[in-house]
Motif scaffolding. Structure first.
Motif, PDB file in Angstrom:
ATOM      1  N   ASP A  98       4.097  -4.877  -1.559  1.00  0.00           N
ATOM      2  CA  ASP A  98       2.805  -4.495  -0.975  1.00  0.00           C
ATOM      3  C   ASP A  98       2.978  -3.926   0.428  1.00  0.00           C
ATOM      4  N   LYS A  99       3.924  -4.460   1.200  1.00  0.00           N
ATOM      5  CA  LYS A  99       4.191  -3.928   2.549  1.00  0.00           C
ATOM      6  C   LYS A  99       4.844  -2.550   2.457  1.00  0.00           C
ATOM      7  N   ARG A 100       5.696  -2.361   1.455  1.00  0.00           N
ATOM      8  CA  ARG A 100       6.316  -1.050   1.254  1.00  0.00           C
ATOM      9  C   ARG A 100       5.261   0.008   0.943  1.00  0.00           C
ATOM     10  N   LEU A 116      11.481  -5.889   2.704  1.00  0.00           N
ATOM     11  CA  LEU A 116      10.015  -5.965   2.626  1.00  0.00           C
ATOM     12  C   LEU A 116       9.532  -6.246   1.201  1.00  0.00           C
ATOM     13  N   ARG A 117       8.358  -6.887   1.142  1.00  0.00           N
ATOM     14  CA  ARG A 117       7.697  -7.071  -0.154  1.00  0.00           C
ATOM     15  C   ARG A 117       7.105  -5.734  -0.593  1.00  0.00           C
ATOM     16  N   ILE A 150      10.005  -3.129  13.873  1.00  0.00           N
ATOM     17  CA  ILE A 150      10.213  -4.425  13.209  1.00  0.00           C
ATOM     18  C   ILE A 150      11.620  -4.929  13.508  1.00  0.00           C
ATOM     19  N   ARG A 206       8.041   2.542  12.637  1.00  0.00           N
ATOM     20  CA  ARG A 206       7.567   1.178  12.344  1.00  0.00           C
ATOM     21  C   ARG A 206       8.724   0.267  11.964  1.00  0.00           C
ATOM     22  N   CYS A 207       9.638   0.766  11.128  1.00  0.00           N
ATOM     23  CA  CYS A 207      10.789  -0.043  10.720  1.00  0.00           C
ATOM     24  C   CYS A 207      11.686  -0.354  11.921  1.00  0.00           C
ATOM     25  N   TRP A 231      13.514  -1.843   5.000  1.00  0.00           N
ATOM     26  CA  TRP A 231      12.846  -1.510   3.738  1.00  0.00           C
ATOM     27  C   TRP A 231      13.287  -2.450   2.622  1.00  0.00           C
ATOM     28  N   ARG A 268       2.163  -0.003   1.790  1.00  0.00           N
ATOM     29  CA  ARG A 268       1.379   0.276   2.997  1.00  0.00           C
ATOM     30  C   ARG A 268       2.152   1.216   3.923  1.00  0.00           C
ATOM     31  N   LEU A 269       3.458   0.992   4.059  1.00  0.00           N
ATOM     32  CA  LEU A 269       4.270   1.875   4.904  1.00  0.00           C
ATOM     33  C   LEU A 269       4.364   3.285   4.330  1.00  0.00           C
TER      34      LEU A 269
END
Length: 132
Positions: free
Chosen positions: A101-103, A98-99, A121, A117-118, A95, A105-106
Motif C-alpha cells: 500500500d505504501k508502494r 515497504l508494504r 526515509i 521521498r525514499c 522500496w 502511494r509512492l
C-alpha cells in the motif's frame, strides 16, 4: 549566495562562463540544484543529453530502471533528472522494505519526488540509528 559549478575542461571558469575570479563559492556536487546557478546546471554536458528513460507517475517500471542503474553502476537521466548510483540504490533499498500500500502511494508521485521521498526515509532511519 549562488554557487557555480567549475567547468570540467577549463578550471579558470564556471560552466555558465563566469570567470573563476568572479565566483565566490563553488558547488562540489552538481546534482544539488537548489543552491546552484541554473545556467551552470543546465549547461552541463550530462544535463543536455537525452533521457535514458521516461516514466509517468504510476509507472512501476521506474523501479526496474533504478535497479538497472544499480546493476550497471552507472547514472542515468530519468524524466529530465540525472539519477546517480547512490540515489538509485537507496531508493531500491527502501522500496524493497515497504508494504504494497505504501508502494502504491509512492507510485502516484513523479519519479524525482519518489526518489527524494525514499532518500528522506533512508536519512531518517540512519539518523536514528547513528544517535542510538
Amino acid at each position: 549566495m549562488i554557487r557555480h559549478i567549475r567547468h570540467p575542461r577549463d578550471l579558470r571558469q564556471s560552466v555558465c562562463g563566469l570567470p573563476a575570479a568572479g565566483v565566490q563559492r563553488w558547488e562540489n556536487d552538481p546534482t544539488r540544484v537548489e543552491y546552484t546557478c541554473e545556467d551552470c546546471y543546465t549547461l552541463l554536458p550530462e544535463a543536455q543529453r537525452p533521457d535514458d528513460a521516461n516514466h509517468p507517475p504510476g509507472d512501476p517500471t521506474l523501479i526496474d530502471t533504478l535497479r538497472r542503474i544499480v546493476g550497471n553502476r552507472q547514472h542515468a537521466k530519468i524524466d529530465g533528472v540525472l539519477v546517480d548510483l547512490w540515489s538509485a540504490s537507496v531508493t531500491v533499498l527502501i522500496w524493497d522494505q515497504l508494504r504494497d500500500d505504501k508502494r502504491q502511494r509512492l507510485l502516484t508521485l513523479p519519479s524525482h519526488e519518489l526518489i527524494l521521498r525514499c532518500i528522506a526515509i533512508y536519512t531518517r532511519i540512519t539518523a536514528k540509528r547513528d544517535h542510538q
